[in-house]
Write a protein that holds these residues in place. Sequence first.
Motif, PDB file in Angstrom:
ATOM      1  N   ALA A 165       0.833  -1.216   0.000  1.00 52.10           N
ATOM      2  CA  ALA A 165       0.000   0.000   0.000  1.00 52.10           C
ATOM      3  C   ALA A 165       0.864   1.260   0.000  1.00 52.10           C
ATOM      4  N   CYS A 166       1.920   1.274   0.786  1.00 53.82           N
ATOM      5  CA  CYS A 166       2.811   2.451   0.827  1.00 53.82           C
ATOM      6  C   CYS A 166       3.598   2.595  -0.470  1.00 53.82           C
ATOM      7  N   GLN A 167       3.963   1.475  -1.090  1.00 58.10           N
ATOM      8  CA  GLN A 167       4.637   1.547  -2.391  1.00 58.10           C
ATOM      9  C   GLN A 167       3.720   2.179  -3.424  1.00 58.10           C
ATOM     10  N   LYS A 168       2.438   1.781  -3.417  1.00 54.73           N
ATOM     11  CA  LYS A 168       1.466   2.346  -4.356  1.00 54.73           C
ATOM     12  C   LYS A 168       1.270   3.836  -4.090  1.00 54.73           C
ATOM     13  N   ARG A 169       1.203   4.205  -2.806  1.00 57.15           N
ATOM     14  CA  ARG A 169       1.044   5.611  -2.445  1.00 57.15           C
ATOM     15  C   ARG A 169       2.244   6.422  -2.933  1.00 57.15           C
ATOM     16  N   ARG A 170       3.454   5.880  -2.751  1.00 56.25           N
ATOM     17  CA  ARG A 170       4.668   6.556  -3.248  1.00 56.25           C
ATOM     18  C   ARG A 170       4.611   6.765  -4.755  1.00 56.25           C
ATOM     19  N   HIS A 171       4.218   5.694  -5.438  1.00 52.51           N
ATOM     20  CA  HIS A 171       4.164   5.731  -6.902  1.00 52.51           C
ATOM     21  C   HIS A 171       3.143   6.769  -7.369  1.00 52.51           C
ATOM     22  N   ALA A 172       1.987   6.811  -6.718  1.00 49.33           N
ATOM     23  CA  ALA A 172       0.937   7.774  -7.082  1.00 49.33           C
ATOM     24  C   ALA A 172       1.391   9.207  -6.833  1.00 49.33           C
ATOM     25  N   GLN A 173       2.184   9.420  -5.783  1.00 52.44           N
ATOM     26  CA  GLN A 173       2.668  10.779  -5.459  1.00 52.44           C
ATOM     27  C   GLN A 173       3.671  11.265  -6.486  1.00 52.44           C
TER      28      GLN A 173
END
Length: 175
Positions: A165-173
């Motif tokens: 989930a945090c990897q996806k959040r990083r990628h989206a940012q």
Amino acid sequence: MSAKRVASSSRQVGRVDDHPSISPDHLREAQAIFYGHLKRVGLKQTGQRDVILRAFLDTREHLSTDELYRLVRKRDETIGFTTVYRTLKLLAECGLASEVAFHDGVARYEAAYNRRSHHHMVCTECGRSVEFFSPEIERIEREIGRKNRYLTTSHSFQIYGVCEACQKRRHAQRK
């Protein structure tokens, strides 16, 4: 058989328990271990210590001293923080609790009685943790003990990383 729960500190924890709750027989065995330890170190069995022991064993979460204190106060408002802190240390000394570190500087404890040895993977961003079993790590512990002529009794193993989930959040940012 992994169940996700939200810990009282709002971190998600993937928990892999052999037993979802403590049985009356296991509670009696845990009490006998605790009372034996109290006797060995010259302390008395008290009602407050019993309440703390039961509150600790009833939860399947990774608890800080503060979190356990809040749980205990729901059962008995007369129990102080210092009593909870000292009793938690006694539970760790006799093997009923083990300390786990989740990379946030807060010492947490989990019930160690009648549980298979397990390990933790911890997200360094959100604090989410997942428990896992690894026969390979158990084998390595025994092998290292044998090579160094130790009778190993326990080990602590945490893997730190970034959850999906945090990897996806990083990628989206980044977009």
